[in-house]
Design a protein around this motif. Sequence first.
Motif, PDB file in Angstrom:
ATOM      1  N   SER A  31     -68.574  26.530 -31.573  1.00  0.00           N
ATOM      2  CA  SER A  31     -67.894  25.266 -31.286  1.00  0.00           C
ATOM      3  C   SER A  31     -67.265  24.695 -32.547  1.00  0.00           C
ATOM      4  N   SER A  87     -70.370  25.840 -24.799  1.00  0.00           N
ATOM      5  CA  SER A  87     -71.722  25.435 -24.420  1.00  0.00           C
ATOM      6  C   SER A  87     -72.518  26.542 -23.751  1.00  0.00           C
ATOM      7  N   ALA A  92     -67.208  20.467 -31.564  1.00  0.00           N
ATOM      8  CA  ALA A  92     -65.875  20.981 -31.260  1.00  0.00           C
ATOM      9  C   ALA A  92     -64.777  20.159 -31.934  1.00  0.00           C
ATOM     10  N   ARG A  96     -63.486  24.178 -29.952  1.00  0.00           N
ATOM     11  CA  ARG A  96     -63.653  24.120 -28.503  1.00  0.00           C
ATOM     12  C   ARG A  96     -65.131  23.956 -28.157  1.00  0.00           C
ATOM     13  N   TRP A  97     -65.368  23.330 -27.016  1.00  0.00           N
ATOM     14  CA  TRP A  97     -66.740  23.078 -26.589  1.00  0.00           C
ATOM     15  C   TRP A  97     -67.297  24.355 -25.979  1.00  0.00           C
TER      16      TRP A  97
END
Length: 544
Positions: A280, A288, A511, A285-286
């Motif tokens: 991240s 997860s 992120a 970007r996330w």
Amino acid sequence: MRQFIVALLVVVAVNLLLVAPEWWMPYTDFPYPWLATEMVMMVGLLWMLPAAWAGWVSGLLAALLLLSVALALSDLGTGLALGRPMNLLIDLPLAASVEHLLRGAIGGPLAWLTLALAGLGLVALMIALTRGLRHLAPAPGGLPLRLLGVALVGVGLLLNHYRDAWPIGLAVDSPALIRFSDQAERMRRTAHEREVFASALAASEGPVQRSMDRLDGRDVIMAFIESYGVTMLRDARYRATGEAALADLSESLVAAGLSAVTTTLRSPVQGGQSWLAHGSALSGRWISNQIRYDLFLNASGPSLIRDFDAAGYETAAVMPAITDPWPAGQRWGYDQIHDHAGIDYAGPPLNWVTMPDQYTWHYFQTAIREPAIDPLFAELALISSHAPWTPILPIVDWANVRDGSVFQRWADAGPSPGSVWSDGDRVRRHYARAVDYALRTAGEWAARDLGDGVLILLGDHQPAPLITGDKASREVPVHIIARDGALLADFLSAGFRPGLKPPKQGIGTLADLRGYLLAVFDGGQENPVLEPAPAKGAVAPSPH
């Protein structure tokens, strides 16, 4: 009478098998049901069906029951370790990580013996459940018994329908149905999230030119401290140790003419899966879950590695915990990858930790940074604060580190992981001491060797809920350390604060870190997070 007593014991045992995991589930609003509606329906089903069907129906019900219990225990385990329930679509690869962690904590032979015994226990339980349920099927009977079975199935369905209503909700739940429905919903939402994320990656920003003029050729080191979360600084059980470590770190920095700014950012994970937090921060970007991680790598999207590469930097990854082949490292695009096999270390492994942080810093400085010709961007994984947090080493004279053999004297030091983890208070003390060591070691290295470079010292995630409690924040501290005060001042307008103490409010997620760094280092504000947030419920528990 004997048949009746055996059947009654089976009913009690199976009902307990269903409801007991709910008593310890960390994210449920109703932890103490004592009657499972599925138990009522199973008895009714066995009574209403022809006696000739009892054998295979008992086997089928035992398999479903065992699967339900496995899902419940998996939810319980991931809840305690990672702060969320299990998601089959993204968590099956973690089985290898569990084996790896177990092997590192108790040794290979004992780990394999434990897993083998668990497998045999599973087979034995399946046989016992099948035989036990077979005892519930009565001898061939007439219409009254079948009608009673139909009535019991109906009662079970009604109890399930009204399980949240008062007063039924005070004692009744449907654990197996909840596990199956929750798992199916998580998988559905995760599959949808995968499509959304893949579409966002396909429309992501293209290659860009980076100059990093603001850095003027300074080295940039991003060092992740394992399990370093805001719990270390906000929880009363650890605050004194955390604040003392930061005070010592501050003193080291000031003596070396260095300054710092600090904020907190939310990590996508807790308790483990550190690579998702790293991903991240690097990608903007996330990321997860593993699906997002793999999709991003397959898309070869923009990242800090490629940003610095475009600006003429040499890029390196120092990953002492990676003991198996790491194809993801090549896909990230690093010029150099220094995993466990590639790091020249003559000292002992320390349970799961392959080498102490002090040696990681020493190796980075002498084998990577000093020989570098071009400016360097490096990612370091500092693992001395990784569970099981034993042994905890002292910081030795840096001049004596050399090839790491100086650490041989601590090969068998400290209590065993089993003895540490058998006592909740003890494991929490060891956690605090391990993070304290990581912070102080990083401070000593920075004071000695950072020079005019920039150090981004941050946590990857909070430790497991056992350490933080069930409702702890997922924020991690992010410290940016440098000699150039004007460079650090540019971060203040984004919400960082001077010094090492984090503000009360964070300024986003990991992120967002790439955007903050590029806004200062490259002089252009951007928001690299282009896709929507993950679908609600994709990895979170469903309320009941």
